[in-house]
Write an enzyme that holds these catalytic residues in place. Structure first.
Site, PDB file in Angstrom:
ATOM      1  N   TYR A   1       0.817  -1.214   0.000  1.00  0.00           N
ATOM      2  CA  TYR A   1       0.000   0.000   0.000  1.00  0.00           C
ATOM      3  C   TYR A   1       0.852   1.266   0.000  1.00  0.00           C
ATOM      4  O   TYR A   1       0.393   2.318  -0.435  1.00  0.00           O
ATOM      5  CB  TYR A   1      -0.912   0.030   1.231  1.00  0.00           C
TER       6      TYR A   1
ATOM      7  N   LYS B   1       3.348 -15.254   1.579  1.00  0.00           N
ATOM      8  CA  LYS B   1       3.548 -15.924   0.298  1.00  0.00           C
ATOM      9  C   LYS B   1       5.051 -16.155   0.163  1.00  0.00           C
ATOM     10  O   LYS B   1       5.709 -15.714  -0.790  1.00  0.00           O
ATOM     11  CB  LYS B   1       2.977 -15.042  -0.830  1.00  0.00           C
TER      12      LYS B   1
ATOM     13  N   ASP C   1      -2.703 -18.299  -0.380  1.00  0.00           N
ATOM     14  CA  ASP C   1      -3.694 -19.017  -1.202  1.00  0.00           C
ATOM     15  C   ASP C   1      -4.321 -20.156  -0.397  1.00  0.00           C
ATOM     16  O   ASP C   1      -5.546 -20.337  -0.383  1.00  0.00           O
ATOM     17  CB  ASP C   1      -3.071 -19.520  -2.519  1.00  0.00           C
TER      18      ASP C   1
ATOM     19  N   ASP D   1      -6.263  -7.276   3.976  1.00  0.00           N
ATOM     20  CA  ASP D   1      -7.412  -6.624   3.351  1.00  0.00           C
ATOM     21  C   ASP D   1      -8.296  -7.672   2.676  1.00  0.00           C
ATOM     22  O   ASP D   1      -9.509  -7.701   2.864  1.00  0.00           O
ATOM     23  CB  ASP D   1      -6.913  -5.598   2.318  1.00  0.00           C
TER      24      ASP D   1
ATOM     25  N   ASP E   1     -12.331  -9.525   4.074  1.00  0.00           N
ATOM     26  CA  ASP E   1     -13.627  -9.554   3.383  1.00  0.00           C
ATOM     27  C   ASP E   1     -14.132 -10.996   3.282  1.00  0.00           C
ATOM     28  O   ASP E   1     -15.340 -11.256   3.397  1.00  0.00           O
ATOM     29  CB  ASP E   1     -13.532  -8.938   1.980  1.00  0.00           C
TER      30      ASP E   1
END
Ligand code: IPM
Ligand code: MN
Length: 353
Positions: free
Chosen positions: A141, A187, A219, A243, A247
């Site tokens: 970000y 990752k 993943d 982030d 959700d």
């Protein structure tokens, strides 16, 4: 208590109205003295002052002990240059100014909402009571270099060792007061920043022998959240992965409209996980519970008043249990009620506690 209130765009204003009803009641019920100052941020600030984060708003936040934020953004401001957009020039800039390095996102499935979870009767082994701890001040970000032009575009996922260590320590500290399990999500099979992430998290773990640590690639973590969400206690992860996973977590517990968050830093900021939902703004159907639960987090993390915090969670749960639900969590089973009735009901149940 000095609280800065920034309702922002879309549904921000209407859900904040409900939140303030509840705050008002809390002030009276618990004999507190609360001073509120209002500020503008996001698209509404662009329309009024030409900038998504006016100086005045910054000053209001810097003078406050806690900031309550609604939501920001909407299609009418999407085509502005990146730094002028509500998201980047407003929210990300404010997070940076307030040094908000950790974003705590409780993902809790209320007992009576089990049947509206997409996992109803399927993979719900055990409870869902997860705390996502998302690094908020760095990562892709904020990393440089970054560029956007006709020919190419790129971002940089950058982490300093000290930034990883700081968020990891907080996660382990919080985990000691919960079920003592940290799942670090990265990752590290591909990304350099994740390789360092994993190494630093491992090191920090040595200082917390009572906490179990495991690592998942992002993943796989996305899949595990659906296959067996009961396995998670604290999920520690970077800005972008946090982030995305939050959700997904919100969907598991029924709605983004139920998920509050606490951003920890110089001056803590409390905001719903969900966005400004321009498609439903102004229709009286937005779920204000996430915004109301931001108060619970504020009393927990800023004012250390656990009993008030618990009472707010309980009052929201009673509201749900008694069938007062906006359309996002009624799923055709119960007649939905309007946004403004939810705040009233939460106040009623709070009075009774
Ligand atoms: C969130 C939001 C923000 C983010 C946007 C609006 C900048 O999606 O708080 O999760 O990506 O952090
Ligand atoms: Mn998000």
């Amino acid at each position: 208590m000095r609280i800065a209130v920034l309702p922002g765009d879309g549904i921000g204003q209407e859900v904040m109205n409900e939140c303030l009803k509840v705050l008002n009641l809390i002030e009276k019920k618990y004999n507190l003295e609360i001073r509120i100052e209002y500020g503008e941020i996001g698209g509404v600030a662009i329309d009024k002052y030409g900038t998504p984060l006016p100086e005045e708003t910054i000053n209001i936040c810097l003078k406050a002990e806690a900031v309550l934020l609604g939501s920001i953004g909407g299609p009418q401001w999407d085509d502005l240059p990146p730094e002028k957009k509500p998201e980047i020039g407003g929210l990300l800039k404010l997070r940076n100014l307030l040094r908000l390095y950790a974003n705590l996102r409780p993902i809790i499935l209320f007992e009576k909402l089990k049947d509206i979870s997409p996992l109803a009767n399927k993979n719900l082994k055990g409870e869902i009571d997860i705390l996502i701890i998302r690094e908020l001040s760095s990562g892709i970000y904020y990393g440089y270099p970054r560029a956007l032009n006709q020919a190419e575009a790129y971002d940089t996922m950058h982490y300093q060792r000290s930034e990883i260590e700081r968020i990891a320590r907080l996660a382990f500290k919080i985990a000691t007061k919960r079920r003592k399990k940290v799942t670090s999500v990265d990752k590290a099979n591909v990304l350099y920043s994740s390789m360092l992430w994993r190494e630093v998290v491992e090191k920090v773990a040595h200082d917390y022998p009572e906490v179990t640590l495991n690592h998942l690639y992002v993943d796989n973590a996305a899949m595990q959240l659906i296959l067996n969400p009961g396995q998670f206690d604290v999920i520690l992860t970077s800005n972008l992965f946090g982030d995305i996973l939050s959700d997904e977590g919100a969907a598991l517990v029924g709605s983004l409209g139920l998920c509050p968050s606490a951003s920890i830093g110089k001056i803590n900021l409390y905001e719903p996980v969900g966005g400004s939902a321009p498609d439903i703004a102004g229709k009286g159907v937005a779920n204000p519970m996430a915004q109301i639960l931001c108060l619970a987090l504020m009393f927990e993390y800023s004012f250390k008043m656990q009993s008030i915090s618990k009472a707010i969670w309980r009052a929201v749960e009673m509201t749900i249990n008694n069938g007062f639900r906006t359309p996002d969590i009624s799923k055709g089973k119960i007649n939905p009620v309007e946004t403004s009735l939810i705040g009233d009901q939460v106040c009623e149940y709070l009075k009774s506690l």
